[in-house]
Scaffold this motif. Structure first.
Motif, short mmCIF file in Angstrom:
data_model
loop_
_atom_site.label_atom_id
_atom_site.label_comp_id
_atom_site.label_asym_id
_atom_site.label_seq_id
_atom_site.Cartn_x
_atom_site.Cartn_y
_atom_site.Cartn_z
N LEU A 115 0.82 -1.22 0.00
CA LEU A 115 0.00 0.00 0.00
C LEU A 115 0.85 1.27 0.00
CD1 LEU A 115 -2.62 -1.12 2.69
CD2 LEU A 115 -2.94 -1.12 0.20
N VAL A 116 2.06 1.19 0.55
CA VAL A 116 2.97 2.34 0.60
C VAL A 116 4.34 1.91 0.11
CG1 VAL A 116 1.73 3.44 2.52
CG2 VAL A 116 3.60 1.86 3.01
N ASP A 117 5.19 2.88 -0.19
CA ASP A 117 6.50 2.59 -0.76
C ASP A 117 7.48 1.98 0.25
OD1 ASP A 117 5.70 3.52 -3.23
OD2 ASP A 117 6.41 5.57 -2.87
N ARG A 118 7.40 2.41 1.49
CA ARG A 118 8.38 1.96 2.49
C ARG A 118 7.69 1.40 3.74
NH1 ARG A 118 11.17 5.58 4.84
NH2 ARG A 118 13.22 4.58 4.93
N PRO A 119 6.98 0.29 3.60
CA PRO A 119 6.30 -0.27 4.78
C PRO A 119 7.32 -0.74 5.81
CG PRO A 119 6.26 -1.85 2.97
CD PRO A 119 6.78 -0.56 2.41
N GLY A 120 7.04 -0.46 7.07
CA GLY A 120 7.93 -0.89 8.13
C GLY A 120 9.13 0.00 8.33
N LYS A 121 9.12 1.18 7.72
CA LYS A 121 10.23 2.14 7.86
C LYS A 121 9.70 3.47 8.40
CE LYS A 121 13.16 -0.66 5.79
NZ LYS A 121 14.29 -1.29 6.51
N LEU A 122 10.43 4.05 9.35
CA LEU A 122 10.05 5.37 9.84
C LEU A 122 10.19 6.38 8.72
CD1 LEU A 122 11.85 5.31 13.32
CD2 LEU A 122 9.44 4.82 12.84
N ARG A 123 9.35 7.40 8.77
CA ARG A 123 9.37 8.40 7.69
C ARG A 123 10.69 9.18 7.68
NH1 ARG A 123 8.00 13.53 9.89
NH2 ARG A 123 6.93 13.37 11.93
N TYR A 124 11.08 9.61 6.48
CA TYR A 124 12.32 10.38 6.31
C TYR A 124 12.05 11.80 5.84
CZ TYR A 124 11.58 9.15 1.41
OH TYR A 124 11.03 8.98 0.17
N SER A 125 10.78 12.17 5.75
CA SER A 125 10.43 13.53 5.32
C SER A 125 9.38 14.10 6.25
CB SER A 125 9.89 13.51 3.88
OG SER A 125 8.75 12.68 3.78
N ASP A 126 9.26 15.42 6.27
CA ASP A 126 8.28 16.09 7.12
C ASP A 126 6.87 15.91 6.54
OD1 ASP A 126 10.44 16.86 8.56
OD2 ASP A 126 10.46 18.94 7.85
#
Length: 337
Positions: A115-126
């Motif tokens: 469903l998202v590009d980086r599942p299981g990863k903390l966000r890297y943008s605001d």
């Protein structure tokens, strides 16, 4: 021990709600022997449907049931994927520990995979949270996310505050930090369920999401108020209230579905059996005062779901206490003594 402390206060109202929930859980345990074997499955289906519906998923409880049973469903592929992911995530609850970052990331990967590009990863943008094109919350900078979520998890592990309260605090703080690019709402609700289930395993099956779904605007409004106040006390009180409602609704369901022995049937009249259900009595009182009242109005006044109202009305009609006169829209209710 971490010096981090979420901003909240323990009010007399919060204490009273914790006590009331404890009493409801005690009564619930004494009734559990009469619970339908299908109740847990039904609650899980309602939980999943409501949690994804809050995020604008279009699938009904019937469609969620079909997916859970491996049947084909005609619906948008994204909506089906969201439900499948949620089913897998809620099944994994017993395997996770709420204070473990690795489990939090694994849960997000399972819940948001495909469903998202980086599942299981903390966000890297605001990121900012918008409602109807209006910015309602600017999340902390991405550079602070790892530290903030780490502090929150350490606090959760070390706190000695009651799990009913700490689960709501975590839920609010998680939404405030907004650690992922997407899926934060459903993750916050899933993790509160996990925290509660670590305290009382049976709470893993309680469909709190259903009640939030029916009062979604109030849920978001309280989040905004707490953001502005810099304090999550109001959110704690709100979530405790939802827990109370979910417990009461489940107990009402058990009570109406519980089989009665021949001896009990002889000893108890229909009126006495119905009197045991507080919701039914409140419905009769409101209808007596306002015969044209709608199911939606009853749900709003009693602060329960439409499903609860419909279930109680069905029982009242089957037992001759309530009659519908006229058409569905233009008609009215008649109470029989």
């Amino acid at each position: 021990m971490t010096t981090y402390r979420p901003p909240y206060s323990i009010t007399p109202n919060i204490i009273n709600r914790v006590v009331e929930i404890g009493e409801l859980l005690g009564r619930r345990s004494s009734q559990s022997k009469n619970a339908s074997p299908l109740l847990r499955k039904e609650n899980r289906i309602r939980t999943i449907q409501a949690s994804v519906a809050i995020e604008h998923n279009s699938l009904s409880t019937e469609q969620v049931t079909a997916i859970m049973e491996g049947k084909r469903v005609l619906a948008p592929a994204k909506d089906i994927q969201e439900v499948r992911n949620a089913i897998l995530a809620y099944e994994k609850i017993p395997e996770w520990q709420s204070h473990q970052l690795a489990d939090l990331l694994a849960a997000h990967h399972l819940l948001m995979g495909g469903l998202v590009d980086r599942p299981g990863k903390l966000r890297y943008s605001d990121v900012g949270i918008y409602r109807e094109n209006q910015l309602i919350h600017m999340a902390p900078p991405a550079s602070q996310v790892s530290r903030l979520i780490g502090d929150l998890l350490i606090w959760l592990k070390q706190t000695d505050i009651h799990p009913l309260i700490s689960s709501a605090i975590f839920h609010y703080e998680f939404e405030f930090i907004h650690p992922f690019s997407d899926g934060n709402g459903r993750m916050g609700r899933l993790w509160q369920t996990l925290i509660l289930s670590e305290w009382r395993p049976e709470l893993a099956w309680l469909p709190v999401e259903t009640l939030i779904h029916h009062q979604q605007q109030e849920y978001y409004q309280i989040l905004r108020i707490c953001d502005k106040a810099g304090d999550c006390t109001l959110f704690i009180d709100f979530m405790l209230e939802k827990l109370m409602e979910a417990l009461q609704e489940e107990m009402d369901t058990q009570q109406m579905n519980a089989p009665m022995s021949v001896e009990m049937s002889v000893q108890m009249s229909v009126e006495n059996r119905l009197a045991l259900n507080e919701t039914s009595q409140k419905i009769l009182s409101l209808i007596t005062e306002q015969p044209t009242i709608t199911i939606s109005q009853l749900a709003d006044i009693l602060r329960v779901s439409r499903r609860t109202i419909e279930r109680n009305i069905k029982v009242l009609q089957e037992n001759g206490r309530l009659i519908r006169i006229g058409a569905k829209k233009a008609g009215y209710w008649q109470v029989k003594q």
